[in-house]
Design a protein around this motif. Structure first.
Motif: not given
Length: 464
Positions: A8-37
């Motif tokens: 019942h906890q938010n995964p932001l508080g316990y999942e491995p940081v590297g895995k979380l960063l990839l999970k959140f950064a990859l879609p963000s990168v694509v979104a920002m790239l698309v915005n630039a494109i």
């Protein structure tokens, strides 16, 4: 047992940081790239179908785009950071109210920007560098971009909140849908309907409408932080706090606007005094800036993707996870800028072929601009991620300093001073010098902040 504890906890508080960063950064990168494109695609098709004068018009309109993004990031990044902190503090009600407040303010901001921009259109585009040859092109493109402003602001701001809501993929898909539509509509409107720069702007505007609709539907029907009429009631406390947290991102975009105005006018003035010509200098630098925007967009995506992790763990007081996320984001962004810098230094002429074949003067100046102006781009990743770090962890003053450092405090003064001594080349050397100085200053901030985090980690461990 651990799985039950985390259920019942938010995964932001316990999942491995590297895995979380990839999970959140990859879609963000694509979104920002698309915005630039959006802008890159326009420039490619306009370059092929209209020529360098059409591309100059998109460069002239770019300050309008950055003002719209300033409003979007003030609300989106600020609202996202505040909601993430509240979720970390287990205050879901405040997080939900933040979503509603961001929605209302985004619509209002977009409408105001559209009305003001259209009322003062001609004076604005003259201020941004429009001259006799480019005036009509700039008028067509900019007016249509302004009409789509409410949807643009809404789409960008709500995509930030989708990441905090735990759905970074939706943020990516909503913008990706719009981008794919833009790629199909651009050649249709430019080459088949012969609408020129107006067709490119219409394609971009329609794409932004689709992205906004997808995101709003999600928050009404499927989001954890549901958009309701009750949540749309403006709350002064929420508005003030998210504005404080978002002001650094807004300042960064406003600084880009001021920079573009000065850069465009300096290019035209000193370009006309050289054998290059003002229109050619303006168009060539516009392409160079759009190319750099791709690299910067990736870094912004990494920084924005790290924000929910940093913000949540700031609210939950878990400094070890904050430190790890910050270091990983720094490594990723610096790797990207180094790779982009290498491409710009080694194959600039190949990259420029995407934007059409122009005369030799245009090509030579564009290649020279890319190699010199972007010569210090490898240092840019640190600044972007560190700005996002300070924003996400509730340090708005430091975030503001970071966001203003390169563009306002360094690059603008250099653009005004150096060309007086070495002409048009001074514009190019201002870029590389500003990047190198920024990199040195940001490195000091990084070292100091990591030392603070290390002390905080030791204090937490001693309590345990």
């Amino acid at each position: 047992m651990e799985k039950m504890q985390h259920k019942h906890q938010n995964p932001l508080g316990y999942e491995p940081v590297g895995k979380l960063l990839l999970k959140f950064a990859l879609p963000s990168v694509v979104a920002m790239l698309v915005n630039a494109i959006y802008n890159i695609v326009d420039q490619i098709f306009i370059g092929q179908g209209v020529g360098y004068l059409g591309n100059a018009a998109t460069t002239i309109a770019f300050p309008v785009v950055t003002v719209i993004l300033a409003a979007s990031t003030l609300l989106g990044a600020g609202g996202s950071a505040y909601a993430a902190i509240k979720l970390g503090e287990h205050d879901e009600e405040q997080a939900v109210h933040t979503v509603g407040n961001v929605f209302v303010l985004s619509v209002l901001a977009g409408i105001v920007l559209a009305i003001v921009g259209l009322l003062f259109l001609d004076p604005l585009i003259r201020l941004f560098g429009a001259r006799e040859n480019t005036m009509e092109y700039a008028r067509q493109y900019t007016s249509i971009i302004l009409l789509a402003a409410p949807f643009n602001v809404l789409g960008v701001s709500m995509s930030n909140l989708a990441r905090t809501d735990g759905n970074p993929m939706l943020s990516m898909y909503s913008i990706l849908i719009g981008a794919v539509l833009n790629v199909f509509l651009d050649p249709l409107f430019i080459f088949v309907f012969h609408w020129g720069v107006a067709g490119a702007a219409i394609a971009t505007g329609l794409s932004q409408v689709i992205s906004a609709v997808v995101l709003v539907y999600y928050f009404i029907r499927r989001s954890h932080m549901r958009l309701t009429r009750r949540s749309m009631k403006l709350n002064a406390g929420i508005c003030r706090r998210m504005s404080i947290l978002g002001i650094s991102s807004c300042a960064l975009q406003l600084a880009s606007t001021l920079l573009n105005i000065i850069l465009n006018n300096v290019l035209v003035y000193y370009g006309n005094q050289s054998n290059v010509g003002g229109d050619i200098a303006l168009s060539a630098m516009g392409i160079v800036m759009k190319i750099s925007m791709i690299i910067i967009a990736i870094c912004i995506g990494i920084g924005v993707g790290s924000q929910p992790i940093l913000g949540f763990n700031r609210g939950a007081e878990q400094p070890e996870r904050i430190r790890k996320a910050y270091i990983l984001a720094l490594i990723m962004s610096t790797s990207v800028t180094c790779f982009g810098w290498l491409l710009c230094e080694t194959i600039p002429d190949t990259i420029l072929l995407l934007f059409g074949k122009e005369n030799a003067v245009f090509t030579d100046f564009a290649v020279k601009s890319m190699r010199i102006f972007l010569g210090g781009m490898f240092a840019a990743g640190m600044q972007i991620v560190t700005t996002n770090y300070f924003q996400a962890t509730g340090q708005p003053l430091k975030a503001n300093i970071m966001s203003m450092l390169r563009q306002v405090l360094l690059l603008i003064p250099l653009l005004l001073i150096l060309p007086q001594f070495i002409g048009l080349d001074g514009v190019l050397y201002a870029g590389v010098l500003a990047d190198l100085l920024t990199g040195c200053i940001v490195a000091v901030f990084v070292v100091i902040e990591l030392k603070k985090l290390n002390r905080w980690v030791r204090q937490v461990r001693q309590k345990v």
